[in-house]
Design a protein around this motif. Structure first.
Motif: not given
Lengths: 339, 339, 339, 339, 339
Positions: D10-20, D58-60, D75-85
């Protein structure tokens, strides 16, 4: 272990069939033995409880006539003729109830027999293949007007018959309990194959018991909920009582199942302990005598130049060394707590 | 381990029976000991809580008189006389509650006794076979008007009695917990048959405990849902509290069951590890001495032509070879991490 | 492992007790440390959230005063003082919630502590025995007005506290996951008793975790269904979120349980494989050297008439035969794939 | 195996993000790659289906902007960011659905990745951490207007995406089925540690599969019951179909679980059989040669008076005796069916 | 063991496809073989029961035409083409029912084939891949107007077909029961690998049976509850009867599962007992002969000074000592109950 097959011996005309009618109300009691179906139909008493008992399902002719007389559904007849899981099923005009009856419980192997009941407005039919049942004492009670049975209707009669069958399960479970206690005492000290096989046969009996009990509870549960119009509400509590007994039996059989698997563990552990002991004996003996045998082998060699052989006290020195080895070995094993 | 049988000793006239009545309300408190049934009936106080306690179920005469007085259902009497699974059942005019009471918990083997309660509008009957119960301290509390019991009705009294019985289960589970910890320390270092047998007897105790607890929770659950008219709504939370305690006890007994099976694994593993060690010792000893014994055997042969025997340093060369063998064996075992 | 007992150290007057009050709303924030109960009661702010935290349950005097002030039910006080399974229970005027808090998770043995909450209209009480909790960081967030907590009521505060406790469970499970991976790498190559004992202690931790988690999910489920009037509907989704987390934790602990039993299998198999190897070495050595030792024994006999002994090449022939035997043995074992 | 942690990197700025963004209805289709959030928001087509796909969590900054734009609950954002069942949860304005996507299934170790969907009135958001998914073929089908997807709304799109993910599970289970068959053939004849380890790794895969599948079925079950307003009733049957597939997968994984534990039994039995054989060889060899070695040892003694040694045929008699012993031993073992 | 894949051999044009139509009502009966789809459609009789049977699913052209004619849903077609768990699903205009048909039950390995039914107002479609089914005898019964089938509608026809398939399961279970009894007799006396492998293959068969039976009961349960409009209420009891049969089959397969695991225990115990015996033989032999060999080794030493060697009766004394040792060893083992 075969199931759902037609009962063996069907259509065997030589085998006798018993057809019996007991009619009663508060005042009157009549019993007719060895009737044929036509006579039976004529003897049915409209406003009394008519208990028709048929021992022997192989005479298809009788079955068909009874089917016609009481307008029994073909599916019901199929269920009577084949092995069924215990169940309660409501048909138009009557309630069908089937369960397993235990007998010959003294012998090693339990015998299960399916018994089928059809409860109508003023009749109760009971069907079974083999002659002889658990109800003889109860028939006397009806005749002598003991208890409430003569004051009640067919649904109470059905309850009593189921209750007698369920009570009989208790005998089997008690016997299993006794055997478990007996085995338990033996298995700790002497785990033989015989005890193991007894545990296995107990387990098998419990497997079959549970197969008979679980669906029986289900079937009774259906009646207790008051789903059937053939059980009067005032008698529901009697069915609830049998239901409780079956629950108790299931609890006990679960307990016994756990106890037999505990016995298995004890048996296996006892076997392993024995194995361990055997191995220890082998190892102690080998560890002591192998070095000794080597040493005496050394001085059995035939080299020309073996100075020790010429020493006057060589023989005694060797004995001394061997004694030392034995003692140190014993100390070693003692420390390892091998004996 | 026998079940559903009539309690042994029935109709044994020599055995004494205790019949006791405690009547109380906010202001008054009366206790009558060693009454006969007629006296008891005369002493019942209409608008008070009347707690009738009967120790000893073998005097059928007393039972029948009580049955008549409180119009108890024959099925209920059957349930009192025979071993039952814990249950709550509503009859017309009273609530029937039966459960298992534990006592003599200090000794190795736990004793279970069935205790039966019948809660009516202004009375609570308690039936048990053996003399002596867990309620003596609580009787004093009633007499001395401690706590809320004198301000409440029979349903609260029943709650208190059940609560006292359930609290006693905690003692058993605590003791089991202590024993598990004790065994755990021992089993790692020294897995004897004695520890194994203690694990097995723990397992057995847990099996019986669970058999008593699961149906008890079920029975309490029925009351908590407010299905009974004999438990006032204001007191439901007390029953809910006992229900929670029983749930907690079940959780704990499940936990302990898992822990004992874990102990079993540890025991078995310790046994196997030992076996492995024994086998290694045997194998190391055999592997070292068998080749040596063979070599010294070779030079113990009596052939006429064995040139090595004539070499002046033959004996020493053989010793050298044997030393080499031993060393290489030890290196081999070291590499295999056998010791 | 003892349960339901009063917390040890009760009535130990030397041990200090911490009583703390945090009152806040959108605008104001007040914290009072080391209050006595009277001061605390005077400082309660009617229209704010009043979080009363008590560390130390042994001072019965404080408990009684709090009980009087907040009219807590005696059953609730009993539940706070004794070990309870996690549960949510609605009383008149407040909601009672109890669960287990984990701490000291870095050390080998996890410590569980019971924490109890009482949520009323404008107050939240939290009770625990030992000093120190997981909420210090969160107290700062309240003070600094971070997040939503100052904009919300007591039910949101309770949610946050439960959420913090549940989040802490994840740390324990993560650590267990790491240890499982670590053991897995070792157990294949070198199954020592040490790895076995670590597996067992993992199993034990998981047993206790599950005992804490299952009833917690149940308790939260009750709240999520909206059964409590003390949780506003708008905040139900927060409780649903914690409920999901606990479900996830239970799933994970189930997974880990399966993985540890898989590790056990691997360990046992590795042990057996080793045993097999040891036995093979022993058998190969014995099978090769026993016949050889027998042969050299034969020619070590002292009979007058043993023609082979006189043959000039007898010695070499014997060596040849023994070589043949060794080779054929090795071929035999090779074919059996023993090495 | 760590869970609930924020995704590493997370917060690793070097890694690219794809938004489509893919927008479509019956007539039109538009795809926008590599957008920033502002552009994306401007390109949303009000009355079309807008599928927004974000690879890289990782791009907050992006996440926060999307959260604001679609008013996603924290809460939804939390669920997306963390491992969920896997779960389905209805928020105000959208439905949240999260499940595990499998990929790299050809390699030994399966990779799971969480994929999150948010279904609103005219949009579907999909979030995942790693680049690349299973949907490329499906994107082409949308573009080319194959199948029904262009004629349907976002709820059908969500169904198709879930269906594609679930279909992929079948590949894994098929592969597991193939491996089980493969192992089964080997394990009977040659139970090596390698096969054992493969069984264990299968078991592990199944444990993780089940952890992914059970809650997925639960989540789909919620939707199938029609609890969500975002799934049109006409499309419920599609969800019911995926639900059936997941049930089928669960059945199969249960079956495979049983088969792997059966494989374990076969492996263990094969190991024991081998051990037995090894022991028999050892025992046969020892039992034959130990007495023989003893006998030749006897006549290797050097006593002055040993009459047998002087007999002309002594040597041959000894051979005869030894032959007799060997034969009788062989007969003995034959009878015991040792070979 | 691969699942959900399209049936192998799809689009293989060489393979023949059978399309068959049976139309009947009380008066008329028509059967058309080897039709093409167009002819079939023309031959459908509006007010009769039209049973369309298709053997061979690989001709997509036929499937598509049928789909168009009967307006079958694409999801339904997918379900027919792929492996499915047994299920009942209601579509608009028809009921879909799929289950597994067993055949070739005499051979060791059972073959399962999926058979799919689509029940509409006046038609019943049945789809299967392989030629040949269990219905030939039943087709004759329809033609000859035996039983009730000609008097009833399509829902009764569907019941009869399912019933025939379910009855066939009984044959498999009976055979399994017979094999269990057979193995049980052997395993006590002679636990070979062959019996073990048979137990394992039984277990495997039971695993697959249960996988077919559990969802089948579920599917039938759905119909029995009267959820489908395509089953007339008067025929519900027939479905209830099949439901009971499947429940019975599940009970029996559970029982057999328990019995096979009991057989496993017996096998393992027999193996261990054998191992124990082998070890005892080894240990007894070693323990007796190792000391003896040592003693004769002692007197094989070549020391110049060994006084015993010169004693005239030295040889006989040694024999005496050795005899003593053997006897005391035998007594020792007797006491340990080793033989």
């Amino acid at each position: 272990m075969t199931e759902h097959k037609p009962v063996p011996g069907s259509n065997a005309p030589g085998k006798s069939v018993i057809l019996e009618l007991i009619s009663y109300d508060r005042e009157t009691y009549n019993k007719h033995d060895s009737l044929n179906v036509e006579e039976l139909c004529n003897n049915l008493q409209p406003n009394q409880v008519n208990w028709v008992n048929l021992d022997g399902l192989h005479d298809l002719d009788i079955i068909e006539k009874l089917q016609a007389k009481f307008s029994l559904h073909p599916l019901l007849i199929d269920d009577i003729m084949a092995d069924q899981r215990p169940k309660a099923e409501e048909f138009e005009g009557y309630l069908f109830f089937t369960l397993k009856m235990l007998y010959k419980i003294d012998s090693r192997d339990i015998d299960y027999e399916q018994i089928n009941f059809v409860l109508g407005k003023d009749f109760l039919l009971s069907f079974q293949e083999k002659e002889g049942d658990l109800f003889d004492g109860f028939r006397d009670r009806i005749r002598l007007d003991l208890g409430k049975v003569r004051k009640k209707q067919g649904d109470y009669l059905l309850y009593r018959l189921i209750d007698i069958i369920v009570d009989n399960y208790y005998n089997v479970l008690d016997r299993i309990g006794d055997i478990i206690e007996e085995i338990e005492e033996k298995v700790y000290e002497n785990p033989t194959n015989k005890t193991f096989n007894r545990i296995q046969s107990l387990k098998k009996e419990l497997i079959y018991l549970r197969k008979a009990l679980y669906p029986l509870r289900e079937a009774l549960g259906k009646l207790v909920k008051g789903e059937s119009e053939f059980i009067k509400e005032e008698n529901l509590m009697y069915y609830a009582d049998v239901y409780d007994h079956v629950s108790h039996l299931i609890d006990s059989s679960d307990t016994y199942k756990d106890l037999t698997s505990s016995l298995m563990d004890i048996h296996i552990n006892a076997m392993n302990t024995r194995m361990n002991e055997v191995m220890k004996v082998l190892t102690v003996i080998s560890t002591i005598f192998m070095p000794l045998t080597f040493i005496v082998g050394v001085y059995g060699m035939n080299f020309d130049h073996m100075p020790e052989l010429r020493w006057p006290s060589g023989y005694y020195i060797v004995w001394g060394i061997m004694l030392l080895i034995v003692i140190s070995m014993l100390v070693f094993f003692r420390r390892k707590k091998w004996f």
